[in-house]
Design an enzyme around this catalytic site. Structure first.
Site, PDB file in Angstrom:
ATOM      1  N   ARG A   1      11.899  -5.350   4.484  1.00  0.00           N
ATOM      2  CA  ARG A   1      11.582  -3.923   4.323  1.00  0.00           C
ATOM      3  C   ARG A   1      12.529  -3.021   5.115  1.00  0.00           C
ATOM      4  NH1 ARG A   1       5.684  -2.020   5.436  1.00  0.00           N
ATOM      5  NH2 ARG A   1       6.043  -3.015   7.435  1.00  0.00           N
TER       6      ARG A   1
ATOM      7  N   ARG B   1      -0.101  -9.211  12.991  1.00  0.00           N
ATOM      8  CA  ARG B   1      -0.742  -8.175  12.155  1.00  0.00           C
ATOM      9  C   ARG B   1      -1.566  -8.799  11.032  1.00  0.00           C
ATOM     10  NH1 ARG B   1       4.488  -5.110  11.077  1.00  0.00           N
ATOM     11  NH2 ARG B   1       3.434  -4.337   9.218  1.00  0.00           N
TER      12      ARG B   1
ATOM     13  N   LYS C   1       0.838  -1.210   0.000  1.00  0.00           N
ATOM     14  CA  LYS C   1       0.000   0.000   0.000  1.00  0.00           C
ATOM     15  C   LYS C   1       0.872   1.258   0.000  1.00  0.00           C
ATOM     16  CE  LYS C   1      -2.021  -1.176   3.874  1.00  0.00           C
ATOM     17  NZ  LYS C   1      -1.280  -2.436   4.138  1.00  0.00           N
TER      18      LYS C   1
ATOM     19  N   ARG D   1      11.295  -0.919  10.861  1.00  0.00           N
ATOM     20  CA  ARG D   1      10.255  -0.528  11.815  1.00  0.00           C
ATOM     21  C   ARG D   1      10.274  -1.437  13.039  1.00  0.00           C
ATOM     22  NH1 ARG D   1       4.932   0.138   8.101  1.00  0.00           N
ATOM     23  NH2 ARG D   1       4.088  -1.051   9.843  1.00  0.00           N
TER      24      ARG D   1
ATOM     25  N   ARG E   1      -9.749   0.622   8.527  1.00  0.00           N
ATOM     26  CA  ARG E   1      -9.248  -0.705   8.836  1.00  0.00           C
ATOM     27  C   ARG E   1     -10.265  -1.532   9.607  1.00  0.00           C
ATOM     28  NH1 ARG E   1      -3.545   0.187   8.801  1.00  0.00           N
ATOM     29  NH2 ARG E   1      -2.380  -1.666   9.351  1.00  0.00           N
TER      30      ARG E   1
HETATM   31  P1  AP5 Z   1       4.838  -1.640   1.882  1.00  0.00           P
HETATM   32  O1  AP5 Z   1       4.486  -0.744   0.760  1.00  0.00           O
HETATM   33  O2  AP5 Z   1       5.602  -1.073   3.015  1.00  0.00           O
HETATM   34  O3  AP5 Z   1       3.533  -2.438   2.386  1.00  0.00           O
HETATM   35  P2  AP5 Z   1       2.233  -1.903   3.169  1.00  0.00           P
HETATM   36  O4  AP5 Z   1       1.059  -2.526   2.505  1.00  0.00           O
HETATM   37  O5  AP5 Z   1       2.268  -0.425   3.278  1.00  0.00           O
HETATM   38  O6  AP5 Z   1       2.467  -2.639   4.546  1.00  0.00           O
HETATM   39  P3  AP5 Z   1       2.476  -2.067   6.063  1.00  0.00           P
HETATM   40  O7  AP5 Z   1       3.238  -3.066   6.903  1.00  0.00           O
HETATM   41  O8  AP5 Z   1       2.909  -0.652   6.098  1.00  0.00           O
HETATM   42  O9  AP5 Z   1       1.008  -2.204   6.381  1.00  0.00           O
HETATM   43  P4  AP5 Z   1       0.412  -2.205   7.778  1.00  0.00           P
HETATM   44  O10 AP5 Z   1      -0.992  -2.029   7.392  1.00  0.00           O
HETATM   45  O11 AP5 Z   1       0.732  -3.365   8.631  1.00  0.00           O
HETATM   46  O12 AP5 Z   1       1.175  -1.010   8.535  1.00  0.00           O
HETATM   47  P5  AP5 Z   1       0.698   0.452   8.896  1.00  0.00           P
HETATM   48  O13 AP5 Z   1       1.881   1.316   8.936  1.00  0.00           O
HETATM   49  O14 AP5 Z   1      -0.446   0.835   8.061  1.00  0.00           O
HETATM   50  O15 AP5 Z   1       5.659  -2.883   1.243  1.00  0.00           O
HETATM   51  C1  AP5 Z   1       6.210  -3.885   2.062  1.00  0.00           C
HETATM   52  C2  AP5 Z   1       7.572  -4.320   1.505  1.00  0.00           C
HETATM   53  O16 AP5 Z   1       7.384  -5.005   0.279  1.00  0.00           O
HETATM   54  C3  AP5 Z   1       8.524  -3.162   1.198  1.00  0.00           C
HETATM   55  O17 AP5 Z   1       9.832  -3.560   1.521  1.00  0.00           O
HETATM   56  C4  AP5 Z   1       8.374  -2.968  -0.322  1.00  0.00           C
HETATM   57  O18 AP5 Z   1       9.578  -2.482  -0.910  1.00  0.00           O
HETATM   58  C5  AP5 Z   1       8.076  -4.378  -0.794  1.00  0.00           C
HETATM   59  N1  AP5 Z   1       7.149  -4.438  -1.924  1.00  0.00           N
HETATM   60  C6  AP5 Z   1       5.988  -3.718  -2.074  1.00  0.00           C
HETATM   61  N2  AP5 Z   1       5.369  -4.087  -3.219  1.00  0.00           N
HETATM   62  C7  AP5 Z   1       6.130  -5.052  -3.785  1.00  0.00           C
HETATM   63  C8  AP5 Z   1       6.009  -5.835  -4.985  1.00  0.00           C
HETATM   64  N3  AP5 Z   1       4.963  -5.681  -5.816  1.00  0.00           N
HETATM   65  N4  AP5 Z   1       6.976  -6.747  -5.255  1.00  0.00           N
HETATM   66  C9  AP5 Z   1       8.030  -6.913  -4.406  1.00  0.00           C
HETATM   67  N5  AP5 Z   1       8.210  -6.194  -3.275  1.00  0.00           N
HETATM   68  C10 AP5 Z   1       7.268  -5.288  -2.970  1.00  0.00           C
HETATM   69  O19 AP5 Z   1       0.146   0.231  10.388  1.00  0.00           O
HETATM   70  C11 AP5 Z   1       1.027  -0.067  11.448  1.00  0.00           C
HETATM   71  C12 AP5 Z   1       0.251  -0.143  12.756  1.00  0.00           C
HETATM   72  O20 AP5 Z   1      -0.371   1.129  13.037  1.00  0.00           O
HETATM   73  C13 AP5 Z   1      -0.919  -1.134  12.788  1.00  0.00           C
HETATM   74  O21 AP5 Z   1      -0.476  -2.440  13.128  1.00  0.00           O
HETATM   75  C14 AP5 Z   1      -1.819  -0.521  13.874  1.00  0.00           C
HETATM   76  O22 AP5 Z   1      -1.328  -0.802  15.159  1.00  0.00           O
HETATM   77  C15 AP5 Z   1      -1.654   0.977  13.620  1.00  0.00           C
HETATM   78  N6  AP5 Z   1      -2.667   1.491  12.683  1.00  0.00           N
HETATM   79  C16 AP5 Z   1      -2.428   2.040  11.447  1.00  0.00           C
HETATM   80  N7  AP5 Z   1      -3.570   2.413  10.869  1.00  0.00           N
HETATM   81  C17 AP5 Z   1      -4.571   2.094  11.739  1.00  0.00           C
HETATM   82  C18 AP5 Z   1      -5.982   2.214  11.697  1.00  0.00           C
HETATM   83  N8  AP5 Z   1      -6.611   2.746  10.619  1.00  0.00           N
HETATM   84  N9  AP5 Z   1      -6.695   1.785  12.756  1.00  0.00           N
HETATM   85  C19 AP5 Z   1      -6.093   1.263  13.849  1.00  0.00           C
HETATM   86  N10 AP5 Z   1      -4.747   1.101  13.947  1.00  0.00           N
HETATM   87  C20 AP5 Z   1      -3.997   1.517  12.896  1.00  0.00           C
HETATM   88 MG    MG Z   2       2.537   0.929   4.881  1.00  0.00          MG
END
Ligand code: AP5
Ligand code: MG
Ligand code: ZN
Length: 226
Positions: free
Chosen positions: A133, A177, A19, A166, A94
């Site tokens: 990552r 997660r 994402k 991270r 979410r």
């Molecule tokens: P990346 O783009 O970083 O993936 P992502 O989908 O953004 O994954 P996240 O881990 O950031 O999602 P998340 O939802 O767990 O974390 P968030 O920060 O939102 O890509 C991942 C890796 O793959 C990278 O190394 C990239 O280079 C590689 N890659 C990408 N695409 C590729 C491809 N096509 N081919 C090969 N490699 C590829 O949330 C973190 C925490 O915050 C949550 O656990 C929760 O505690 C809290 N939180 C956030 N939002 C909320 C909410 N709305 N409500 C409640 N709690 C929340």
């Molecule tokens: Mg992300």
């Protein structure tokens, strides 16, 4: 060539689906702000605000920050001028409660969700992506040590900032997660499908392949207004 667009784009996908990676690219091409709740919580933590400290206790366990806290933070972000024409939402909503709240925030401005692209990826692929990552401390750019490495190890190509992993990128937290995603967030796939807004993207492709499909869908759904 960049084209300005308007509309609210909800990026759906499990942790590690890509994402953030895709939103970074989309933001440059369609000129709408990238609003990522995970990034907002991490920024609050860096500033050591009460919100940041509260969020950390949930993030480090791989569970969701409570809906009321998250929705209040998003409302505030939506109040900023750059989000008046639209936004790329990454990691929000979410839960179904958050999706309903988003609908009412947007209804107040006479708008609604424009499209909900769902980046579909298998669990094995998610784990491989999360494990490799690295993120820039300066600008938040996302790298992968195998799939998208920086030109110089440990250094951001865009801003020269230091790359780090991270604190929630541990094998135990990854599994937690993904489990939380399946229980609390995956129901949004049907939520948006029922409203005719879901658009599936094959997330197993490489970054450029996913982006080509995503950009086509988003361009088709958002009106060009330049
Ligand atoms: P990346 O783009 O970083 O993936 P992502 O989908 O953004 O994954 P996240 O881990 O950031 O999602 P998340 O939802 O767990 O974390 P968030 O920060 O939102 O890509 C991942 C890796 O793959 C990278 O190394 C990239 O280079 C590689 N890659 C990408 N695409 C590729 C491809 N096509 N081919 C090969 N490699 C590829 O949330 C973190 C925490 O915050 C949550 O656990 C929760 O505690 C809290 N939180 C956030 N939002 C909320 C909410 N709305 N409500 C409640 N709690 C929340
Ligand atoms: Mg992300
Ligand atoms: Zn950087």
């Amino acid at each position: 060539m960049s084209t300005s667009a308007s509309g609210y784009i909800v990026l759906l996908g499990a942790p590690g689906a890509g994402k953030g990676t895709q939103a970074e690219r989309l933001e440059k091409d369609i000129e709408l702000p990238h609003i990522a709740t995970g990034d907002l919580f991490r920024a609050a933590l860096k500033q050591q605000t009460e919100l940041g400290k509260l969020a950390q206790s949930y993030m480090d366990r791989g569970v969701l920050v409570p809906d009321d806290v998250t929705i209040a933070m998003v409302k505030e972000r939506f109040g900023q001028a750059d989000a008046s024409r639209g936004a790329i939402l990454d990691g929000f909503p979410r839960t179904v409660e958050q999706a309903v709240a988003l609908d009412s925030i947007l209804a107040e401005r006479g708008a609604g969700v424009t499209i909900a692209p769902y980046i579909k990826v298998s669990t094995d692929t998610l784990l491989a992506r999360l494990a490799g990552r690295w993120v820039c401390r300066g600008c938040g750019a996302v790298y992968h040590m195998l799939y998208s490495p920086p030109a110089r190890e440990g250094v951001c190509d865009s801003c020269g900032g230091e790359l780090y992993q991270r604190s929630d990128d541990t094998p135990e937290t990854h599994l937690k997660r993904i489990q939380v995603y399946l229980e609390e967030t995956a129901p949004l796939i049907e939520f948006y499908r029922d409203r005719g807004l879901l658009a599936e993207v094959d997330g197993e492709q490489d970054i450029e392949g996913v982006y080509a499909d995503l950009l086509r869908l988003v361009r088709g759904a958002t009106q060009s207004s330049s």
